[in-house]
Scaffold this motif. Sequence first.
Motif, PDB file in Angstrom:
ATOM      1  N   PRO A  56       0.835  -1.201   0.000  1.00  9.42           N
ATOM      2  CA  PRO A  56       0.000   0.000   0.000  1.00  9.42           C
ATOM      3  C   PRO A  56       0.875   1.258   0.000  1.00  9.42           C
ATOM      4  N   VAL A  57       0.448   2.258  -0.762  1.00  9.23           N
ATOM      5  CA  VAL A  57       1.146   3.538  -0.826  1.00  9.23           C
ATOM      6  C   VAL A  57       0.250   4.591  -0.185  1.00  9.23           C
ATOM      7  N   GLN A  58       0.799   5.289   0.820  1.00  6.79           N
ATOM      8  CA  GLN A  58       0.019   6.315   1.513  1.00  6.79           C
ATOM      9  C   GLN A  58       0.498   7.709   1.101  1.00  6.79           C
ATOM     10  N   LEU A  59      -0.472   8.607   0.994  1.00  6.15           N
ATOM     11  CA  LEU A  59      -0.189   9.997   0.631  1.00  6.15           C
ATOM     12  C   LEU A  59      -0.765  10.948   1.673  1.00  6.15           C
ATOM     13  N   ARG A  60      -0.096  12.078   1.806  1.00 11.34           N
ATOM     14  CA  ARG A  60      -0.649  13.227   2.515  1.00 11.34           C
ATOM     15  C   ARG A  60      -0.842  14.336   1.501  1.00 11.34           C
ATOM     16  N   LEU A  61      -2.052  14.892   1.441  1.00  6.87           N
ATOM     17  CA  LEU A  61      -2.389  15.947   0.488  1.00  6.87           C
ATOM     18  C   LEU A  61      -2.963  17.132   1.252  1.00  6.87           C
ATOM     19  N   ASN A  62      -2.495  18.339   0.921  1.00  4.81           N
ATOM     20  CA  ASN A  62      -3.031  19.540   1.543  1.00  4.81           C
ATOM     21  C   ASN A  62      -3.224  20.602   0.468  1.00  4.81           C
ATOM     22  N   LEU A  63      -4.471  20.950   0.227  1.00  6.47           N
ATOM     23  CA  LEU A  63      -4.814  21.999  -0.743  1.00  6.47           C
ATOM     24  C   LEU A  63      -5.636  23.052  -0.027  1.00  6.47           C
ATOM     25  N   GLN A  64      -5.151  24.271  -0.043  1.00  8.34           N
ATOM     26  CA  GLN A  64      -5.883  25.380   0.580  1.00  8.34           C
ATOM     27  C   GLN A  64      -6.366  26.302  -0.535  1.00  8.34           C
ATOM     28  N   SER A  65      -7.607  26.161  -0.912  1.00  5.37           N
ATOM     29  CA  SER A  65      -8.167  26.979  -1.988  1.00  5.37           C
ATOM     30  C   SER A  65      -9.491  27.560  -1.541  1.00  5.37           C
ATOM     31  N   THR A  66      -9.867  28.673  -2.166  1.00 12.26           N
ATOM     32  CA  THR A  66     -11.098  29.369  -1.791  1.00 12.26           C
ATOM     33  C   THR A  66     -11.866  29.775  -3.043  1.00 12.26           C
ATOM     34  N   THR A  67     -13.166  29.923  -2.875  1.00 10.42           N
ATOM     35  CA  THR A  67     -14.060  30.361  -3.944  1.00 10.42           C
ATOM     36  C   THR A  67     -14.708  31.674  -3.535  1.00 10.42           C
ATOM     37  N   LEU A  68     -14.740  32.630  -4.457  1.00  9.59           N
ATOM     38  CA  LEU A  68     -15.282  33.968  -4.192  1.00  9.59           C
ATOM     39  C   LEU A  68     -16.416  34.241  -5.164  1.00  9.59           C
ATOM     40  N   THR A  69     -17.621  34.418  -4.646  1.00  8.56           N
ATOM     41  CA  THR A  69     -18.783  34.613  -5.502  1.00  8.56           C
ATOM     42  C   THR A  69     -18.945  36.080  -5.904  1.00  8.56           C
ATOM     43  N   ASP A  70     -19.713  36.293  -6.959  1.00  7.54           N
ATOM     44  CA  ASP A  70     -20.102  37.618  -7.445  1.00  7.54           C
ATOM     45  C   ASP A  70     -18.897  38.543  -7.624  1.00  7.54           C
ATOM     46  N   GLN A  71     -17.921  38.046  -8.377  1.00  6.59           N
ATOM     47  CA  GLN A  71     -16.752  38.856  -8.704  1.00  6.59           C
ATOM     48  C   GLN A  71     -16.983  39.617 -10.011  1.00  6.59           C
ATOM     49  N   LEU A  72     -16.236  40.689 -10.190  1.00  7.10           N
ATOM     50  CA  LEU A  72     -16.425  41.559 -11.349  1.00  7.10           C
ATOM     51  C   LEU A  72     -15.122  41.732 -12.117  1.00  7.10           C
ATOM     52  N   SER A  73     -15.199  41.526 -13.426  1.00 15.41           N
ATOM     53  CA  SER A  73     -14.123  41.930 -14.323  1.00 15.41           C
ATOM     54  C   SER A  73     -14.780  42.505 -15.577  1.00 15.41           C
ATOM     55  N   TYR A  74     -14.001  42.640 -16.649  1.00 11.13           N
ATOM     56  CA  TYR A  74     -14.523  43.299 -17.844  1.00 11.13           C
ATOM     57  C   TYR A  74     -13.959  42.674 -19.111  1.00 11.13           C
ATOM     58  N   ASN A  75     -14.831  42.528 -20.122  1.00 11.70           N
ATOM     59  CA  ASN A  75     -14.346  42.396 -21.485  1.00 11.70           C
ATOM     60  C   ASN A  75     -13.836  43.767 -21.912  1.00 11.70           C
ATOM     61  N   VAL A  76     -12.698  43.807 -22.580  1.00  8.23           N
ATOM     62  CA  VAL A  76     -12.167  45.075 -23.084  1.00  8.23           C
ATOM     63  C   VAL A  76     -12.252  45.033 -24.607  1.00  8.23           C
ATOM     64  N   ILE A  77     -12.858  46.060 -25.195  1.00 11.01           N
ATOM     65  CA  ILE A  77     -13.214  46.052 -26.612  1.00 11.01           C
ATOM     66  C   ILE A  77     -12.637  47.282 -27.292  1.00 11.01           C
ATOM     67  N   GLY A  78     -11.879  47.057 -28.361  1.00  9.76           N
ATOM     68  CA  GLY A  78     -11.345  48.154 -29.166  1.00  9.76           C
ATOM     69  C   GLY A  78     -11.884  48.101 -30.577  1.00  9.76           C
ATOM     70  N   ASP A  79     -12.389  49.218 -31.083  1.00  9.71           N
ATOM     71  CA  ASP A  79     -12.987  49.292 -32.419  1.00  9.71           C
ATOM     72  C   ASP A  79     -12.191  50.192 -33.346  1.00  9.71           C
ATOM     73  N   ILE A  80     -12.011  49.718 -34.581  1.00 11.63           N
ATOM     74  CA  ILE A  80     -11.593  50.558 -35.712  1.00 11.63           C
ATOM     75  C   ILE A  80     -12.854  50.765 -36.527  1.00 11.63           C
ATOM     76  N   THR A  81     -13.399  51.966 -36.518  1.00 15.17           N
ATOM     77  CA  THR A  81     -14.732  52.207 -37.065  1.00 15.17           C
ATOM     78  C   THR A  81     -14.753  52.112 -38.578  1.00 15.17           C
ATOM     79  N   GLY A  82     -15.722  51.373 -39.104  1.00 15.42           N
ATOM     80  CA  GLY A  82     -15.873  51.232 -40.548  1.00 15.42           C
ATOM     81  C   GLY A  82     -16.311  52.530 -41.201  1.00 15.42           C
ATOM     82  N   ARG A  83     -15.806  52.766 -42.404  1.00 18.84           N
ATOM     83  CA  ARG A  83     -16.101  54.043 -43.073  1.00 18.84           C
ATOM     84  C   ARG A  83     -17.475  54.050 -43.740  1.00 18.84           C
ATOM     85  N   GLU A  84     -17.993  52.888 -44.142  1.00 23.45           N
ATOM     86  CA  GLU A  84     -19.275  52.820 -44.839  1.00 23.45           C
ATOM     87  C   GLU A  84     -20.334  52.039 -44.060  1.00 23.45           C
ATOM     88  N   LEU A  85     -19.918  50.970 -43.390  1.00 26.54           N
ATOM     89  CA  LEU A  85     -20.846  50.073 -42.700  1.00 26.54           C
ATOM     90  C   LEU A  85     -20.390  49.897 -41.255  1.00 26.54           C
TER      91      LEU A  85
END
Length: 452
Positions: free
Chosen positions: A232-261
Motif C-alpha cells: 500500500p502507498v500512503q499519501l498526505r495531500l493539503n490543498l488550501q483553496s477558496t471560492t469567491l462569488t459575485d466577482q467583477l471583471s470586464y471584457n475590453v473592446i477596441g474598435d476601428i470604425t468602418g467608413r461605410e458600414l
Amino acid sequence: MRALLQTGAALVLAFGLASHAVAGTADALRQQALASSEAYAILESLTTEIGARPAGSEADARAVAWAVAKFKALGYDKVTTEPVRFTAWRRGAESAEVTGPSPQRLAVTALGGSVGTNGDLHADVVAFPSLPALQAASPEQVRGKIVILSQHMERRRDGGGYADVLPMRSNGASIAARKGASALLIRSLATTDDRLPHTGSVIYDGGATIPAAAISGPDADLLERLLLRGQPVQLRLNLQSTTLTDQLSYNVIGDITGRELPQEVVMLSAHLDSWDLGTGAVDDGFGVALTMAAGALIKRQPQAPRRTVRVVLFANEENGFDGARTYAARPPSELACHRLVLESDWGAGRIYALRHPPADTALTKQMAQTLAPLGIALDGQAGTPGPDARFVAERKVPWLQLAQDASALFDHHHSANDTLDKVDPAALAQNTAAYSVVAWLAANAPAMPCQP
C-alpha cells in the motif's frame, strides 16, 4: 438600354478597381506585420508589467486598465469595457507527499475550482490508467482512497491529444467522488516530463465534491512504480483553496470604425485573463498581442475598412468562459451584423492552415492567395471557432480558424513555464500578419444587409 449597359460596366470596373486596391492593401499589411515588432512589444509589456492575471484578482484589474490604455495608445477609434460577473477561485498553499512506504515529496498543483482538503488529508492511493478504467471500477476499489489517473497525453501538430485526456481533468473528480474517493490526482495534461505540474479547471457535476489536483509526469511515474512493488502507498495531500462569488471583471473592446458600414463587425478575439502559475505569455498573451497589433495595423492604412474591425479581449476564459458568454448575450439584431469572428487561443506556434473559410468563394480565394506567402494553406479540414468564439458561433455568427502548430503548446500550457521566453517573435509576427489580412479582406468584402 445602352445607358444601363454603360452604367453596369462602370460599376463592374469600379468594383474591380476597389477589389484591386483592397488586395494591394492586404499585401501591404502582410509585409508591414512581418517587419514589425509591435506585437512582441505588446506581449512584453503585458507579461512584464502585469504578469499572471487570474480573473477577479488585483492583477486582473490592472490588466483591464492596461488593455484600455494600450488600445488608446495604439490609436483605436473607440475603447469600451463590458462588465462580467462570475465566481472566482483562488489557489492557496498546496503540498503532497508520499508518507509510506518510501516517504518523499511530490510536485503538485490544485486544479482550478477545486475544493480544499480542510487540513491534511491522509489516504492510500489507487491508480487507474485512464478515465474509462476508473468508470469501470467498483466502489470497493475506490472508497476512501486518493485516486490517481495516469494517462499520458499524445503530442500532435493540431493539439488534438489534449481532447483525448481533457475529460480526465474535467470530469474525473466527480466520477471518483461518486465511488467514494477522498481526492483525485491526475497526471498533468502535458507533452513534456518536466517537474512543473499543469493546472486547468475541474468541473463538478452537482454531486459530491472532492479535492482535485495535478501532479507532474515524473511523480505520476513514481507512484506507479511504488504501487508495482505490491505494498500500500500512503499519501498526505493539503490543498488550501477558496471560492469567491459575485466577482467583477470586464471584457475590453477596441474598435476601428468602418467608413461605410460601421454597424457591421469583423471581430478578432483572445482572452485577457491567465492562470496564476506563469505569466500567461502563451495562454493567451500571444493572442492578446497579435489581435491588438493587427487592429492597429489596419487603423494605420490610408483608408479605413468598410466595416468596423473589433478586437475583443474576453474576461475569465480560464475558469468559466464568462466573458464570452456575456458578449454572446447581445440581442440577435446586433449579432446578425457580426460578419466574421476569429479567435487566437491555441498557443504560440505558426499558423499553417485556413479552415472553415467564408461561403463567399471569391473572398475565400482572395484570403488563400494573400495567406499563401505566409505558409498558410486552405486545407479543407473542418476546424473549430475556438473556446470563446464558439459562443457567438452558436448564435450563427460566421467564423473561420487560422490553425496553429500546437506541437509544443502542451509543454508549458497552464504551468509555471508559460513565460515570455517561450514565444518566437517571428512566429508572433506571422500570426499578426495572417490576422490583419484576413480581417482587412473580410471588412472590405461586398456589402450584404444584416439579417436579424
